[in-house]
Design a protein around this motif. Structure first.
Motif, PDB file in Angstrom:
ATOM      1  N   ALA A 184      16.858   0.826  -8.005  1.00 53.29           N
ATOM      2  CA  ALA A 184      17.767   0.904  -6.737  1.00 53.29           C
ATOM      3  C   ALA A 184      16.945   0.835  -5.710  1.00 53.29           C
ATOM      4  CB  ALA A 184      18.809   1.418  -6.735  1.00 53.29           C
ATOM      5  N   GLY A 185      17.408  -0.333  -4.975  1.00 49.70           N
ATOM      6  CA  GLY A 185      16.779   0.164  -3.316  1.00 49.70           C
ATOM      7  C   GLY A 185      15.089  -0.980  -3.564  1.00 49.70           C
ATOM      8  N   ASP A 186      14.733  -1.504  -4.461  1.00 48.12           N
ATOM      9  CA  ASP A 186      13.425  -2.530  -4.266  1.00 48.12           C
ATOM     10  C   ASP A 186      14.311  -3.679  -3.581  1.00 48.12           C
ATOM     11  OD1 ASP A 186      12.348  -0.714  -5.782  1.00 48.12           O
ATOM     12  OD2 ASP A 186      12.546  -2.418  -7.829  1.00 48.12           O
ATOM     13  N   VAL A 187      13.432  -4.357  -3.003  1.00 43.82           N
ATOM     14  CA  VAL A 187      13.664  -5.281  -1.980  1.00 43.82           C
ATOM     15  C   VAL A 187      13.342  -6.303  -2.805  1.00 43.82           C
ATOM     16  CG1 VAL A 187      13.772  -6.910   0.325  1.00 43.82           C
ATOM     17  CG2 VAL A 187      12.930  -4.280  -0.203  1.00 43.82           C
ATOM     18  N   VAL A 188      14.393  -7.207  -2.665  1.00 41.89           N
ATOM     19  CA  VAL A 188      14.354  -9.359  -3.137  1.00 41.89           C
ATOM     20  C   VAL A 188      14.119  -9.985  -1.328  1.00 41.89           C
ATOM     21  CG1 VAL A 188      14.545 -11.108  -4.537  1.00 41.89           C
ATOM     22  CG2 VAL A 188      15.173  -8.436  -5.459  1.00 41.89           C
ATOM     23  N   ILE A 189      13.232 -10.890  -1.212  1.00 41.48           N
ATOM     24  CA  ILE A 189      13.079 -11.493  -0.410  1.00 41.48           C
ATOM     25  C   ILE A 189      12.729 -12.925  -1.240  1.00 41.48           C
ATOM     26  CG2 ILE A 189      11.487 -12.380   1.737  1.00 41.48           C
ATOM     27  CD1 ILE A 189      10.604  -9.477   2.270  1.00 41.48           C
ATOM     28  N   ALA A 190      13.630 -14.227  -0.279  1.00 40.79           N
ATOM     29  CA  ALA A 190      13.310 -15.909  -1.269  1.00 40.79           C
ATOM     30  C   ALA A 190      12.804 -16.080  -0.158  1.00 40.79           C
ATOM     31  CB  ALA A 190      14.987 -16.147  -1.296  1.00 40.79           C
ATOM     32  N   SER A 191      11.815 -17.143  -0.388  1.00 43.61           N
ATOM     33  CA  SER A 191      10.853 -17.740   0.343  1.00 43.61           C
ATOM     34  C   SER A 191      12.042 -19.176   0.153  1.00 43.61           C
ATOM     35  CB  SER A 191       9.652 -18.298  -0.192  1.00 43.61           C
ATOM     36  OG  SER A 191       8.834 -19.226   0.265  1.00 43.61           O
ATOM     37  N   LEU A 192      12.467 -18.991   1.539  1.00 43.70           N
ATOM     38  CA  LEU A 192      13.700 -20.789   1.298  1.00 43.70           C
ATOM     39  C   LEU A 192      12.162 -21.836   1.468  1.00 43.70           C
ATOM     40  CD1 LEU A 192      15.989 -19.588   4.269  1.00 43.70           C
ATOM     41  CD2 LEU A 192      15.822 -19.362   0.880  1.00 43.70           C
ATOM     42  N   SER A 193      11.669 -21.783   2.240  1.00 40.27           N
ATOM     43  CA  SER A 193      10.543 -23.167   2.350  1.00 40.27           C
ATOM     44  C   SER A 193       9.773 -23.267   1.003  1.00 40.27           C
ATOM     45  CB  SER A 193       9.498 -22.763   3.055  1.00 40.27           C
ATOM     46  OG  SER A 193       8.606 -21.014   3.095  1.00 40.27           O
ATOM     47  N   GLY A 194      10.035 -22.129   0.336  1.00 36.09           N
ATOM     48  CA  GLY A 194       8.902 -22.452  -1.112  1.00 36.09           C
ATOM     49  C   GLY A 194       9.885 -22.849  -1.900  1.00 36.09           C
ATOM     50  N   PRO A 238       0.670  -1.167  -0.041  1.00 30.19           N
ATOM     51  CA  PRO A 238      -0.051   0.317  -0.331  1.00 30.19           C
ATOM     52  C   PRO A 238       0.863   1.515  -0.027  1.00 30.19           C
ATOM     53  CG  PRO A 238      -0.073  -0.892   1.988  1.00 30.19           C
ATOM     54  CD  PRO A 238       0.835  -1.821   1.234  1.00 30.19           C
ATOM     55  N   PHE A 239       1.715   1.246  -0.506  1.00 33.35           N
ATOM     56  CA  PHE A 239       2.986   2.648  -0.426  1.00 33.35           C
ATOM     57  C   PHE A 239       4.628   2.219  -0.944  1.00 33.35           C
ATOM     58  CE2 PHE A 239       5.127  -0.517   2.376  1.00 33.35           C
ATOM     59  CZ  PHE A 239       4.709  -1.054   3.403  1.00 33.35           C
ATOM     60  N   ASP A 240       4.840   3.312  -1.651  1.00 31.17           N
ATOM     61  CA  ASP A 240       5.613   3.286  -2.346  1.00 31.17           C
ATOM     62  C   ASP A 240       7.037   2.484  -2.260  1.00 31.17           C
ATOM     63  OD1 ASP A 240       6.894   3.604  -4.676  1.00 31.17           O
ATOM     64  OD2 ASP A 240       7.268   5.535  -4.789  1.00 31.17           O
ATOM     65  N   PHE A 241       6.717   1.225  -1.898  1.00 33.87           N
ATOM     66  CA  PHE A 241       8.016   0.422  -1.250  1.00 33.87           C
ATOM     67  C   PHE A 241       8.237  -1.169  -2.114  1.00 33.87           C
ATOM     68  CE2 PHE A 241      10.315  -2.017   2.404  1.00 33.87           C
ATOM     69  CZ  PHE A 241      11.205  -1.679   1.674  1.00 33.87           C
ATOM     70  N   THR A 242       9.166  -1.290  -2.979  1.00 28.66           N
ATOM     71  CA  THR A 242       8.234  -2.299  -3.440  1.00 28.66           C
ATOM     72  C   THR A 242       8.851  -3.720  -3.117  1.00 28.66           C
ATOM     73  OG1 THR A 242       8.681  -0.987  -6.019  1.00 28.66           O
ATOM     74  CG2 THR A 242       8.805  -2.653  -6.381  1.00 28.66           C
ATOM     75  N   VAL A 243       8.327  -4.511  -3.321  1.00 29.73           N
ATOM     76  CA  VAL A 243       8.613  -5.727  -2.599  1.00 29.73           C
ATOM     77  C   VAL A 243       8.948  -7.195  -4.032  1.00 29.73           C
ATOM     78  CG1 VAL A 243       9.214  -7.368  -0.987  1.00 29.73           C
ATOM     79  CG2 VAL A 243       8.750  -5.439   0.176  1.00 29.73           C
ATOM     80  N   HIS A 244       9.788  -7.858  -4.519  1.00 24.95           N
ATOM     81  CA  HIS A 244       9.666  -8.608  -4.988  1.00 24.95           C
ATOM     82  C   HIS A 244      10.212 -10.256  -4.091  1.00 24.95           C
ATOM     83  CE1 HIS A 244       9.378  -6.538  -8.854  1.00 24.95           C
ATOM     84  NE2 HIS A 244      10.529  -5.688  -8.650  1.00 24.95           N
ATOM     85  N   LEU A 245       9.186 -11.051  -3.916  1.00 27.55           N
ATOM     86  CA  LEU A 245       9.326 -12.364  -3.962  1.00 27.55           C
ATOM     87  C   LEU A 245       9.515 -13.277  -4.544  1.00 27.55           C
ATOM     88  CD1 LEU A 245       8.767 -14.435  -1.073  1.00 27.55           C
ATOM     89  CD2 LEU A 245       6.779 -14.562  -1.856  1.00 27.55           C
ATOM     90  N   LEU A 246      10.719 -14.585  -4.579  1.00 31.60           N
ATOM     91  CA  LEU A 246      11.358 -15.643  -5.380  1.00 31.60           C
ATOM     92  C   LEU A 246      10.691 -16.945  -4.617  1.00 31.60           C
ATOM     93  CD1 LEU A 246      15.491 -14.766  -5.317  1.00 31.60           C
ATOM     94  CD2 LEU A 246      13.754 -15.514  -7.478  1.00 31.60           C
TER      95      LEU A 246
END
Length: 423
Positions: free
Chosen positions: A327-337, A64-72
């Motif tokens: 630059a500054g975007d977040v990448v989160i890795a789902s280890l369980s996935g 809901p805010f200008d913060f970009t998160v991508h899920l691996l």
């Protein structure tokens, strides 16, 4: 020159994020889309994780805010990103403005530190976690396990396995390794759970982090004048003033927290899995060392109690698997996935199968320069405690149906706070 370039990139990323108005230390809720990798159905990741993985290895989480998160969610792609030490930063301090400058600077440790500081700090502690060094801990772990199994028996059936065994075994082991004498075990149990609990947003978690690190700052300060027999004292004797109290407390905090909360979760959930099928329990109770090793590795893959890896912040604008990143975007890795990816794990990845031998090791401990430094210690504890538990209590069983267990609802480290068993 390279150090100045890294500093410039870090400042650039921080400025871009600050312009978006993000301060994790003030975030008292977790937006719904980001809850998906932290939630489960029993021992399984949410079905949504498999849906995202099937659609592509990288999914943007709508926030809901200008913060970009991508899920691996794909195994190969997660491994690739975690191995990339040049394109991403792990330094989270630019998102903690609400803690104040000094407190934000104190949030470090290996997981939130970039090279070259990360390289220097990891080099200090790595020798302690080699198989040769860890071998000397085996008699200690066996002694702790035997004592806690006695405590379980003394508690009487039914009893709480989490309280009597799962928590105290890794807790006492890591205290002895670091040279800590922490008498308030219950306080640390509470803080250890809270710092990984996302139900109150990042604000609650960082509050627990600060409170727990205060214990460790005090321990470091005391050992500056009188170094103890453990790892903290050893580092002080070898490094002296070359390592600051902040960096040493950060190292101790990472070793301490990573060394007991995750292993405590693994002991409880592994017991739960083994009790579902007598054949699994027999393989651990009566099998060879190789049999136990295979079961432990599959438990690590199947359970993946550390649900996501440390967040990575893109250092520059780039393309990742066809998706543009700023630059500054977040990448989160789902280890369980990633560990349930059928492309890597093979047929029926949601089943527990000790015969499974996928190519390339699982990602339960992460990968790359931020791979869990205590991985071999965790393996050693599991190889000792699980056979000993099942031999001591061959009729061990759950005291309540699995669906009545209180699984953690929103936590970076999955587990149960209580595991009632009868024997």
């Amino acid at each position: 020159m390279r150090t100045r370039a890294r500093a410039w990139v870090s400042k650039l990323v921080a400025r871009r994020i600050q312009r978006r108005g993000i301060d994790l230390s003030q975030l008292s809720f977790i937006p719904a889309p980001t809850k998906v990798p932290l939630q489960r159905t029993g021992l399984d990741p949410l079905p949504r994780i498999a849906e995202l993985r099937a659609a592509g290895p990288l999914s943007r989480l709508p926030l809901p805010f200008d913060f970009t998160v991508h899920l691996l969610t794909g195994f190969a792609e997660t491994r690739t990103v975690l191995a990339d030490r040049d394109s991403y930063s792990n330094d989270i301090r630019h998102l903690l403005g609400g803690l104040g400058h000094t407190a934000a600077e104190d949030v470090g440790g290996l997981g939130f530190t970039d090279p070259p500081l990360h390289t220097r700090l990891r080099k200090i502690v790595t020798p302690e976690f080699t198989m040769r060094r860890l071998a000397r801990l085996e008699p200690l772990i066996e002694e702790v396990v035997a004592r806690q199994l006695d405590a379980l028996a003394a508690a009487g059936s039914p009893a709480d396995l989490a309280r009597e065994v799962s928590f105290p075994v890794p807790f006492q082991t890591i205290c002895d390794l670091l040279g800590l004498d922490l008498l308030d075990r219950d306080a640390f149990a509470r803080l250890g759970t809270q710092r990984f609990d996302a139900t109150g947003g990042a604000a609650g978690a960082f509050g627990a982090v600060s409170e727990q690190r205060a214990f460790l700052f005090d321990a470091v300060a005391r050992q500056r004048t009188e170094p103890g027999p453990g790892l903290i004292g050893q580092i002080i004797r070898e490094e002296g003033d070359a390592i600051s109290d902040v960096d040493l407390a950060g190292l101790a905090d990472g070793v301490f927290t990573g060394g007991y909360e995750t292993t405590a979760g693994m002991i409880s959930l592994s017991t739960l899995v083994l009790l579902r099928d007598p054949a699994y329990a027999a393989a651990v109770r009566d099998g060879s060392r190789a049999d136990v090793d295979r079961v432990v590795e599959e438990l690590l893959r199947y359970l993946s109690v550390v649900q996501v890896a440390f967040p990575r912040f893109a250092k520059r604008d780039m393309q990742l698997f066809g998706t543009p990143l700023r630059a500054g975007d977040v990448v989160i890795a789902s280890l369980s996935g990633a560990n349930r990816d059928p492309v890597w794990a093979g047929a029926d990845p949601d089943a527990f199968d000790p015969a499974r031998v996928p190519a390339n090791g699982h990602l339960a401990f992460g990968h790359g320069i931020h791979r869990c430094i205590g991985a071999e210690l965790a393996r050693m504890e599991l190889r000792i405690v699980l056979p000993a538990l099942l031999r001591r209590f061959p009729d061990l069983a759950l005291a309540v149906p699995q669906q009545e267990l209180g699984f953690r609802q929103l936590s970076f480290v999955y587990g149960v706070d209580e595991l009632p068993v009868r024997f």
